[in-house]
Design an enzyme around this catalytic site. Structure first.
Site, PDB file in Angstrom:
ATOM      1  NE  ARG A   1       1.321   5.102  -3.471  1.00  0.00           N
ATOM      2  CZ  ARG A   1       1.642   3.903  -3.955  1.00  0.00           C
ATOM      3  NH1 ARG A   1       0.843   2.885  -3.758  1.00  0.00           N
ATOM      4  NH2 ARG A   1       2.743   3.720  -4.635  1.00  0.00           N
TER       5      ARG A   1
ATOM      6  CE  LYS B   1       5.780  -2.454  -3.133  1.00  0.00           C
ATOM      7  NZ  LYS B   1       5.454  -1.205  -3.847  1.00  0.00           N
TER       8      LYS B   1
ATOM      9  CE1 TYR C   1     -17.020 -21.728  14.632  1.00  0.00           C
ATOM     10  CE2 TYR C   1     -15.282 -21.492  12.990  1.00  0.00           C
ATOM     11  CZ  TYR C   1     -15.681 -21.786  14.289  1.00  0.00           C
ATOM     12  OH  TYR C   1     -14.754 -22.148  15.210  1.00  0.00           O
TER      13      TYR C   1
HETATM   14  C1  LIG Z   1       5.383  -1.392  -5.263  1.00  0.00           C
HETATM   15  C2  LIG Z   1       5.927  -0.399  -6.214  1.00  0.00           C
HETATM   16  C3  LIG Z   1       6.442  -0.799  -7.458  1.00  0.00           C
HETATM   17  C4  LIG Z   1       6.298  -2.214  -7.984  1.00  0.00           C
HETATM   18  O1  LIG Z   1       5.040  -2.341  -8.602  1.00  0.00           O
HETATM   19  P1  LIG Z   1       4.542  -3.719  -9.272  1.00  0.00           P
HETATM   20  O2  LIG Z   1       3.170  -3.414  -9.746  1.00  0.00           O
HETATM   21  O3  LIG Z   1       4.545  -4.728  -8.167  1.00  0.00           O
HETATM   22  O4  LIG Z   1       5.504  -4.055 -10.343  1.00  0.00           O
HETATM   23  C5  LIG Z   1       7.079   0.146  -8.237  1.00  0.00           C
HETATM   24  N1  LIG Z   1       7.163   1.446  -7.840  1.00  0.00           N
HETATM   25  C6  LIG Z   1       6.636   1.863  -6.668  1.00  0.00           C
HETATM   26  C7  LIG Z   1       6.740   3.302  -6.304  1.00  0.00           C
HETATM   27  C8  LIG Z   1       5.991   0.966  -5.829  1.00  0.00           C
HETATM   28  O5  LIG Z   1       5.456   1.389  -4.680  1.00  0.00           O
END
Ligand SMILES: *Cc1c(COP(=O)(O)O)cnc(C)c1O
Length: 371
Positions: free
Chosen positions: A141, A40, A263
């Protein structure tokens, strides 16, 4: 593509190292467990196409993305390279997206009863039946909560037409080996898995893999560790650095004691100082919180960021280096062997994930080990 000579910084992604991290994770698993890859957010900022194709070459045949747009891009990329793989969509079945799943051969993660009903009615019509059932064991979530699970256990016909290939859940505290959340979530997961009569399961992210075999089940979903982030806090887990970021020095100068930088004039030189300004800033995803807190490396010498980070520029105090070693055009290590993504993230007050997914569009990108 940003031209290497014209760019303010060069980002190198070492796909050979990425492949080693993937192999290391796979090596933790027993033979029957599938090692998927989470790609992702443009493969955590490292580039979906080169990353996914290299992982497919390494034998990865299951990918997870968050958004339908990402799933469609990935399917298109895999097709172009004659690769077949399962693509799972974490964000579920949004109303109206059903035909995209069919057209691009995407398998949804089903996150709620309404999504199950939507997918079931679609499945009965179209024959696209696969889905992963996501249950919430502590993230609050996505995923079916306990109320929805109770309803579902009583009315399994809600999923008529769906072949639930895996039941999954997600760990909240896997980066802390001692957290009571880990075994707690696992026993809740097992309880519902058994109650629903679902055999094949997926539970672990990167850190979850390192918690031990009881967290592996049938399919694991690592992301971060593939990309060089240490999954468990305060542990060195044989995860190798995948990226290297070098910024270009534009100008150097001498300032007198009391001279101010940037700045807000938040830095005042405590001595006569040599300063070097590099062509990278928060507009490139270099965190503004690194002002007066971050570091760069020139060779093996650590040089501190002084003053605030600007949109396109950062200033370093290079007084400790001989003048002829820092000149316009000198490259300064911003992420690399001396200064890891995790260390930079710590100094920025964030996590490696945010650093990687924020890597800027203005960097010239260079891939090692691209097929
Ligand atoms: C992003 C995600 C992962 C991967 O997690 P990492 O900590 O990057 O290995 C796995 N399962 C779900 C549901 C996620 O949202």
């Amino acid at each position: 593509m940003i031209d290497t000579n014209r760019a303010g910084a060069i980002l190198t992604v070492d796909l050979n190292t990425l492949a080693k991290n993937y192999a290391f994770l796979k090596g933790q698993l027993s033979g029957g467990t599938i090692c998927a890859a989470v790609v992702k957010s443009d493969a955590y900022g490292l580039g979906l196409e080169p990353v996914a194709i290299r992982l497919a070459d390494e034998g990865c045949n299951s990918f997870f993305v968050a958004l339908m747009e990402e799933a469609i891009s990935l399917r298109t990329i895999l097709k172009q390279h004659n690769k077949e793989a399962e693509i799972y969509l974490l964000n579920g079945v949004v109303e109206g997206s059903e035909s995209d799943f069919d057209h691009f051969d995407i398998t949804p993660v089903l996150n709620s009863l309404p999504e199950i009903e939507r997918w079931s009615s679609h499945a009965k019509k179209s024959g696209n039946r696969k889905g992963i059932l996501n249950i919430d064991t502590g993230m609050s979530r996505l995923g079916l909560d306990t109320r929805e699970l109770d309803t579902f256990a009583e009315k399994p016909e809600l999923a008529d037409g769906i072949e639930i290939t895996y039941v999954m859940s997600h760990l909240a505290c896997a980066d802390d080996r001692t957290s009571a959340m880990n075994p707690g979530q696992r026993s809740l997961f097992d309880e519902y898995r058994i109650r629903l009569g679902l055999k094949k399961a997926s539970f672990a992210n990167s850190a979850g893999i390192l918690l031990g075999p009881e967290y592996h089940y049938n399919l694991v979903r690592p992301g971060a560790a593939i990309y060089g982030i240490q999954p468990i806090t305060n542990e060195i887990n044989k995860i190798l650095q995948v990226i290297n970021l070098k910024g270009k020095i534009l100008q150097t100068r001498t300032v007198d004691t009391g001279g101010t930088v940037g700045y807000g004039a938040t830095y005042q030189a405590p001595r006569t100082s040599r300063l070097a300004t590099a062509a990278v800033g928060y507009g490139d995803g270099y965190f503004r919180t690194l002002g007066n807190r971050g570091f760069g490396y020139i060779g093996t010498t650590r040089v501190p960021v002084v003053g605030r980070v600007s949109m396109d520029l950062i200033t370093f105090d290079v007084t400790d280096l001989p003048e002829h070693e820092v000149v316009p055009g000198t490259m300064i290590e911003l992420i690399g062997p001396h200064y890891s993504v995790d260390k930079l993230a710590e100094d920025a007050g964030t996590i490696g994930y945010e650093i990687l997914t924020g890597l800027g569009a203005r960097y010239s990108r260079n891939y090692i080990g691209s097929p």
